[in-house]
Design a protein around this motif. Structure first.
Motif, PDB file in Angstrom:
ATOM      1  N   LEU A  27      73.534  29.732  32.988  1.00  0.00           N
ATOM      2  CA  LEU A  27      72.569  29.220  32.009  1.00  0.00           C
ATOM      3  C   LEU A  27      71.637  28.182  32.627  1.00  0.00           C
ATOM      4  O   LEU A  27      70.446  28.139  32.298  1.00  0.00           O
ATOM      5  CB  LEU A  27      73.288  28.635  30.796  1.00  0.00           C
ATOM      6  N   TYR A  28      72.168  27.357  33.521  1.00  0.00           N
ATOM      7  CA  TYR A  28      71.330  26.372  34.205  1.00  0.00           C
ATOM      8  C   TYR A  28      70.209  27.075  34.968  1.00  0.00           C
ATOM      9  O   TYR A  28      69.040  26.706  34.848  1.00  0.00           O
ATOM     10  CB  TYR A  28      72.166  25.515  35.160  1.00  0.00           C
ATOM     11  N   TYR A  29      70.578  28.079  35.754  1.00  0.00           N
ATOM     12  CA  TYR A  29      69.558  28.780  36.541  1.00  0.00           C
ATOM     13  C   TYR A  29      68.629  29.619  35.667  1.00  0.00           C
ATOM     14  O   TYR A  29      67.439  29.750  35.972  1.00  0.00           O
ATOM     15  CB  TYR A  29      70.210  29.651  37.616  1.00  0.00           C
ATOM     16  N   ALA A  30      69.142  30.187  34.581  1.00  0.00           N
ATOM     17  CA  ALA A  30      68.306  31.012  33.711  1.00  0.00           C
ATOM     18  C   ALA A  30      67.321  30.176  32.901  1.00  0.00           C
ATOM     19  O   ALA A  30      66.195  30.603  32.657  1.00  0.00           O
ATOM     20  CB  ALA A  30      69.188  31.832  32.773  1.00  0.00           C
ATOM     21  N   LEU A  31      67.731  28.957  32.505  1.00  0.00           N
ATOM     22  CA  LEU A  31      66.889  28.158  31.623  1.00  0.00           C
ATOM     23  C   LEU A  31      66.142  27.023  32.315  1.00  0.00           C
ATOM     24  O   LEU A  31      65.073  26.626  31.859  1.00  0.00           O
ATOM     25  CB  LEU A  31      67.750  27.577  30.488  1.00  0.00           C
ATOM     26  N   ILE A  32      66.696  26.494  33.407  1.00  0.00           N
ATOM     27  CA  ILE A  32      66.084  25.326  34.046  1.00  0.00           C
ATOM     28  C   ILE A  32      65.497  25.676  35.421  1.00  0.00           C
ATOM     29  O   ILE A  32      64.322  25.435  35.669  1.00  0.00           O
ATOM     30  CB  ILE A  32      67.106  24.168  34.149  1.00  0.00           C
ATOM     31  N   ALA A  33      66.313  26.232  36.301  1.00  0.00           N
ATOM     32  CA  ALA A  33      65.846  26.601  37.638  1.00  0.00           C
ATOM     33  C   ALA A  33      65.385  28.055  37.616  1.00  0.00           C
ATOM     34  O   ALA A  33      65.954  28.932  38.262  1.00  0.00           O
ATOM     35  CB  ALA A  33      66.959  26.392  38.662  1.00  0.00           C
ATOM     36  N   THR A  34      64.321  28.312  36.868  1.00  0.00           N
ATOM     37  CA  THR A  34      63.888  29.683  36.601  1.00  0.00           C
ATOM     38  C   THR A  34      63.383  30.420  37.838  1.00  0.00           C
ATOM     39  O   THR A  34      63.475  31.641  37.895  1.00  0.00           O
ATOM     40  CB  THR A  34      62.808  29.703  35.506  1.00  0.00           C
ATOM     41  N   GLU A  35      62.868  29.694  38.822  1.00  0.00           N
ATOM     42  CA  GLU A  35      62.405  30.367  40.044  1.00  0.00           C
ATOM     43  C   GLU A  35      63.581  30.983  40.797  1.00  0.00           C
ATOM     44  O   GLU A  35      63.488  32.101  41.301  1.00  0.00           O
ATOM     45  CB  GLU A  35      61.649  29.389  40.940  1.00  0.00           C
ATOM     46  N   THR A  36      64.676  30.257  40.870  1.00  0.00           N
ATOM     47  CA  THR A  36      65.880  30.782  41.518  1.00  0.00           C
ATOM     48  C   THR A  36      66.408  31.979  40.747  1.00  0.00           C
ATOM     49  O   THR A  36      66.819  32.985  41.336  1.00  0.00           O
ATOM     50  CB  THR A  36      66.964  29.691  41.612  1.00  0.00           C
ATOM     51  N   TYR A  37      66.391  31.896  39.437  1.00  0.00           N
ATOM     52  CA  TYR A  37      66.847  33.005  38.583  1.00  0.00           C
ATOM     53  C   TYR A  37      65.967  34.241  38.805  1.00  0.00           C
ATOM     54  O   TYR A  37      66.486  35.354  38.955  1.00  0.00           O
ATOM     55  CB  TYR A  37      66.810  32.570  37.122  1.00  0.00           C
ATOM     56  N   ALA A  38      64.653  34.050  38.822  1.00  0.00           N
ATOM     57  CA  ALA A  38      63.734  35.175  39.013  1.00  0.00           C
ATOM     58  C   ALA A  38      63.943  35.826  40.378  1.00  0.00           C
ATOM     59  O   ALA A  38      63.917  37.061  40.493  1.00  0.00           O
ATOM     60  CB  ALA A  38      62.289  34.699  38.858  1.00  0.00           C
ATOM     61  N   THR A  39      64.178  35.024  41.394  1.00  0.00           N
ATOM     62  CA  THR A  39      64.455  35.567  42.730  1.00  0.00           C
ATOM     63  C   THR A  39      65.741  36.386  42.714  1.00  0.00           C
ATOM     64  O   THR A  39      65.804  37.462  43.309  1.00  0.00           O
ATOM     65  CB  THR A  39      64.565  34.424  43.759  1.00  0.00           C
TER      66      THR A  39
END
Length: 111
Positions: A27-39
Motif C-alpha cells: 500500500l505504501y508503494y501503491a499510494l505514496i511511492a507511485t513511481e516505484t509501483y509503476a516501474t
C-alpha cells in the motif's frame, strides 16, 4: 479442520503478519511511492507472480465453494485476498473456519 483448532493462535498471528509485512509495504508503494509501483507494474517477472497469485486465488475460492464451506465462505476469501494478500487471507480464512461453534449447548446432551 479439527486438527487446525489447536493452532488457531498461530493462524491469527500469521494472518496479522501477512497483512503487516506484505500488505502495508504494498500500500505504501501503491499510494505514496507511485513511481516505484509503476516501474514494478511494468516488470514482466512481477506480472508473472501477480498472475500466479490471482490464479491461486481463483483456485482456492473454487475449492472453498466446492467443499461447501459457508462461513466465512468464498466471497469473503476473495475480498480479503484482494484487500490484503494470500499470506493474509489464507490463514485468516482457516482461523475463522476453525472458530468454536457457539450455537450448540455445552455437553451436547439432552437438557
Amino acid at each position: 479442520m479439527e486438527k487446525l483448532k489447536e493452532i488457531r493462535p498461530l493462524l491469527l498471528a500469521t494472518a496479522i503478519l501477512g497483512f503487516l509485512v506484505i500488505n502495508c509495504p504494498f500500500l505504501y508503494y501503491a499510494l505514496i511511492a507511485t513511481e516505484t509501483y509503476a516501474t514494478g507494474m511494468k516488470n514482466g517477472l512481477a506480472l508473472v507472480f501477480i498472475g500466479e497469485a490471482f490464479l491461486l486465488l481463483v483456485f482456492l475460492a473454487f475449492i472453498i465453494a466446492k467443499m461447501g464451506w459457508k462461513r466465512p465462505g468464498w466471497v469473503f476469501f476473495v475480498c480479503m485476498s484482494i484487500l490484503g494478500s494470500l499470506a493474509f487471507s489464507i490463514p485468516l480464512q482457516l482461523y475463522l473456519m476453525t472458530r468454536p461453534n457457539t450455537t450448540e449447548p455445552d455437553g451436547g446432551g439432552n437438557a
